[in-house]
Design a protein around this motif. Structure first.
Motif, PDB file in Angstrom:
ATOM      1  N   GLN A 172       1.326 -10.169 -17.520  1.00  0.00           N
ATOM      2  CA  GLN A 172       2.364  -9.281 -16.996  1.00  0.00           C
ATOM      3  C   GLN A 172       2.284  -7.957 -17.753  1.00  0.00           C
ATOM      4  O   GLN A 172       1.673  -7.891 -18.827  1.00  0.00           O
ATOM      5  N   SER A 174       4.942  -6.576 -18.893  1.00  0.00           N
ATOM      6  CA  SER A 174       6.141  -6.528 -19.742  1.00  0.00           C
ATOM      7  C   SER A 174       5.864  -6.311 -21.235  1.00  0.00           C
ATOM      8  O   SER A 174       6.698  -5.716 -21.923  1.00  0.00           O
ATOM      9  N   GLN A 177       6.812  -3.079 -22.703  1.00  0.00           N
ATOM     10  CA  GLN A 177       8.182  -2.772 -23.135  1.00  0.00           C
ATOM     11  C   GLN A 177       8.240  -2.761 -24.659  1.00  0.00           C
ATOM     12  O   GLN A 177       8.769  -1.839 -25.280  1.00  0.00           O
ATOM     13  N   ARG A 198      -3.787 -13.860 -13.815  1.00  0.00           N
ATOM     14  CA  ARG A 198      -3.246 -15.226 -13.865  1.00  0.00           C
ATOM     15  C   ARG A 198      -4.207 -16.161 -13.162  1.00  0.00           C
ATOM     16  O   ARG A 198      -4.915 -15.743 -12.245  1.00  0.00           O
ATOM     17  N   GLN A 212       0.744  -4.612 -11.746  1.00  0.00           N
ATOM     18  CA  GLN A 212       2.198  -4.486 -11.851  1.00  0.00           C
ATOM     19  C   GLN A 212       2.532  -3.086 -12.347  1.00  0.00           C
ATOM     20  O   GLN A 212       1.701  -2.418 -12.967  1.00  0.00           O
ATOM     21  N   GLU A 214       5.387  -1.667 -14.696  1.00  0.00           N
ATOM     22  CA  GLU A 214       6.529  -1.993 -15.551  1.00  0.00           C
ATOM     23  C   GLU A 214       7.396  -0.758 -15.723  1.00  0.00           C
ATOM     24  O   GLU A 214       6.880   0.359 -15.861  1.00  0.00           O
ATOM     25  N   PHE A 252      14.743 -14.524 -16.185  1.00  0.00           N
ATOM     26  CA  PHE A 252      13.601 -14.136 -17.015  1.00  0.00           C
ATOM     27  C   PHE A 252      14.090 -14.206 -18.460  1.00  0.00           C
ATOM     28  O   PHE A 252      15.223 -13.787 -18.743  1.00  0.00           O
ATOM     29  N   PHE A 254      13.449 -12.485 -20.970  1.00  0.00           N
ATOM     30  CA  PHE A 254      13.597 -11.210 -21.693  1.00  0.00           C
ATOM     31  C   PHE A 254      14.618 -10.268 -21.062  1.00  0.00           C
ATOM     32  O   PHE A 254      14.767  -9.135 -21.502  1.00  0.00           O
ATOM     33  N   THR A 255      15.295 -10.745 -20.011  1.00  0.00           N
ATOM     34  CA  THR A 255      16.393  -9.950 -19.447  1.00  0.00           C
ATOM     35  C   THR A 255      17.602 -10.851 -19.224  1.00  0.00           C
ATOM     36  O   THR A 255      17.467 -12.051 -18.980  1.00  0.00           O
ATOM     37  N   GLY A 292      10.536  -8.254 -10.278  1.00  0.00           N
ATOM     38  CA  GLY A 292      11.526  -8.911 -11.120  1.00  0.00           C
ATOM     39  C   GLY A 292      12.186  -7.820 -11.947  1.00  0.00           C
ATOM     40  O   GLY A 292      11.568  -6.792 -12.233  1.00  0.00           O
ATOM     41  N   ALA A 293      13.435  -8.047 -12.327  1.00  0.00           N
ATOM     42  CA  ALA A 293      14.133  -6.999 -13.075  1.00  0.00           C
ATOM     43  C   ALA A 293      15.316  -7.594 -13.817  1.00  0.00           C
ATOM     44  O   ALA A 293      15.621  -8.788 -13.684  1.00  0.00           O
ATOM     45  N   GLY A 294      15.982  -6.778 -14.605  1.00  0.00           N
ATOM     46  CA  GLY A 294      17.176  -7.243 -15.297  1.00  0.00           C
ATOM     47  C   GLY A 294      17.572  -6.297 -16.413  1.00  0.00           C
ATOM     48  O   GLY A 294      16.940  -5.263 -16.630  1.00  0.00           O
ATOM     49  N   ALA A 315      15.049  -3.168 -17.144  1.00  0.00           N
ATOM     50  CA  ALA A 315      13.588  -3.217 -17.025  1.00  0.00           C
ATOM     51  C   ALA A 315      13.250  -3.809 -15.674  1.00  0.00           C
ATOM     52  O   ALA A 315      14.065  -4.523 -15.068  1.00  0.00           O
ATOM     53  N   PHE A 316      12.081  -3.465 -15.211  1.00  0.00           N
ATOM     54  CA  PHE A 316      11.621  -4.070 -13.951  1.00  0.00           C
ATOM     55  C   PHE A 316      10.103  -4.151 -13.966  1.00  0.00           C
ATOM     56  O   PHE A 316       9.427  -3.415 -14.701  1.00  0.00           O
ATOM     57  N   GLY A 317       9.567  -5.080 -13.164  1.00  0.00           N
ATOM     58  CA  GLY A 317       8.120  -5.201 -13.008  1.00  0.00           C
ATOM     59  C   GLY A 317       7.820  -5.313 -11.515  1.00  0.00           C
ATOM     60  O   GLY A 317       8.140  -6.319 -10.886  1.00  0.00           O
TER      61      GLY A 317
HETATM   62  N1  DAH Z   1       7.082  -9.657 -15.919  1.00  0.00           N
HETATM   63  C1  DAH Z   1       7.756 -10.360 -14.857  1.00  0.00           C
HETATM   64  C2  DAH Z   1       6.749 -11.142 -14.042  1.00  0.00           C
HETATM   65  O1  DAH Z   1       5.584 -10.873 -14.101  1.00  0.00           O
HETATM   66  C3  DAH Z   1       8.473  -9.402 -13.969  1.00  0.00           C
HETATM   67  C4  DAH Z   1       9.644  -8.782 -14.654  1.00  0.00           C
HETATM   68  C5  DAH Z   1      10.864  -9.396 -14.629  1.00  0.00           C
HETATM   69  C6  DAH Z   1       9.499  -7.590 -15.320  1.00  0.00           C
HETATM   70  C7  DAH Z   1      11.951  -8.846 -15.225  1.00  0.00           C
HETATM   71  C8  DAH Z   1      10.589  -7.034 -15.944  1.00  0.00           C
HETATM   72  C9  DAH Z   1      11.835  -7.686 -15.879  1.00  0.00           C
HETATM   73  O2  DAH Z   1      10.528  -5.887 -16.600  1.00  0.00           O
HETATM   74  O3  DAH Z   1      12.891  -7.103 -16.465  1.00  0.00           O
HETATM   75  O4  DAH Z   1       7.132 -12.016 -13.323  1.00  0.00           O
END
Ligand code: DAH
Length: 347
Positions: A172, A174, A177, A198, A212, A214, A252, A254-255, A292-294, A315-317
């Motif tokens: 990812q 992430s 970050q 993956r 992705q 980020e 997730f 981390f969020t 994904g985000a949070g 954050a979001f991905g």
């Molecule tokens: N890294 C996550 C994934 O690959 C996606 C993600 C989720 C990124 C939440 C983020 C986040 O920055 O806050 O599934």
């Protein structure tokens, strides 16, 4: 001596006339006028002449020399001119013959969409950064609250380089970050697009390598409302104002809280089926998961030396291929990686 000089002159002029190349001329010049040349040899004999004869012969010898020199120059010029003419004739180019057309390519459709997305975020004040694809498990997992034993760390999902499972191909974006927060203090606004890996089987919406984007914003008083606002803004810019998106609660590590955002399937328009069959693009879901985000977990902020009592962040991905599929109405993700010119040239 007079006859000798006359003979030298006659022979010299005839030889020069017959010469065809610059090399032949040069050879003649040495033979005729050089230190060991014929004329020099005659001049050396001047000493034997009577004082009355000497100036007369001297004059004559000089006259012969000048004449030979003049002829030499003349021959040089005409041989040069002939050579140039021959060269021009042999190298003549017909500019009217149609040339070979060089076909110009263009950016890959996925890069076009990436560029579009970057431009939008840069316009909102984000800094675009790059990071390593070979990453430490520490950044990819541990620092993001993904503990040892978490299924995401499984060897069946992740490409590891070592027996200790400490170095891997990032799964990812992430970890960027953490890398960014180690270097920058809030307020901060970052965008980190890149490749991730993956152990996935390829199908219409999966590939073992994908991209992705980020995003991370940390400042005072950042809320989930800011997150939704940023993501809806970007989706409206990419897909137009009638874009159908939905947020779903998710988890997730981390969020907290976390969510996922889906876009209505552009193939079946949310119905999940095409002519009575399950839609192959969204597998019958009617929606395609885009990101994904949070809200950034307080532990993550703290581990980067940022006080979660003072600062908050989101954050979001974003999945780039899926976003590009929706943007360009591509129904199978594999087309993006096949590099078939018939496909690529449509964009
Ligand atoms: N890294 C996550 C994934 O690959 C996606 C993600 C989720 C990124 C939440 C983020 C986040 O920055 O806050 O599934």
């Amino acid at each position: 001596m007079r006859e000798q000089l006359e003979l030298i002159k006659q022979n010299a002029l005839a030889a020069l006339d017959a010469a065809q190349t610059p090399a032949a001329l040069e050879e003649l010049r040495v033979k005729l006028l050089g230190k060991k040349g014929e004329l020099t040899a005659v001049l050396k004999m001047m000493g034997k002449l009577s004082p009355e004869e000497r100036p007369v012969m001297g004059q004559m010898a000089n006259a012969v020399r000048s004449e030979i020199e003049a002829k030499l120059e003349q021959c040089k010029a005409s041989i040069g001119a002939r050579a140039l003419e021959a060269k021009l004739a042999s190298e003549a180019i017909d500019v009217t013959i149609p040339g070979d057309t060089v076909e110009l390519g263009h950016q890959h459709p996925m890069n076009m969409v990436l560029q579009e997305i970057k431009d939008i975020f840069v316009g909102m004040g984000y800094t675009v950064v790059d990071g390593p694809e070979v990453e430490l498990a520490d950044y990819n997992f541990t620092r993001l609250n993904i503990e040892q034993g978490h299924p995401a760390r499984d060897r069946s999902d992740t490409f590891y380089f070592d027996d200790q499972d400490s170095v891997l191909l990032r799964t990812q974006t992430s970890p960027m970050q953490i890398r960014f927060m180690e270097e920058h203090k809030p307020p901060l606004c970052m965008l980190a697009p890149g490749r991730v890996f993956r152990k996935d089987e390829a199908d219409a919406t999966h590939s073992p390598m994908f991209h992705q984007i980020e995003g991370l914003v940390v400042a005072e008083n950042i809320t989930m409302g800011d997150l939704k606002g940023a993501l809806i803004t970007i989706m409206n810019k990419i897909y137009g104002h009638d874009a159908q998106v939905r947020f779903r609660p998710h988890h997730f590590p981390f969020t907290e809280p976390s969510c996922e955002m889906d876009m209505q399937c552009h193939k079946c328009h949310g119905t999940g089926e095409i002519d009575g069959n399950v839609c192959s693009t969204c597998h019958g879901e009617g929606w395609i998961e885009l990101l994904g985000a949070g809200m950034v977990h307080p532990d993550v902020l703290r581990s980067c030396g940022i006080d979660p009592e003072k600062y908050s962040g989101f954050a979001f991905g974003i999945g780039l291929e899926r976003t590009a599929m929706g943007r360009l109405k591509i129904t199978d993700l594999r087309l993006i990686f096949d590099n078939d010119v018939r496909f690529l040239s449509q964009f």
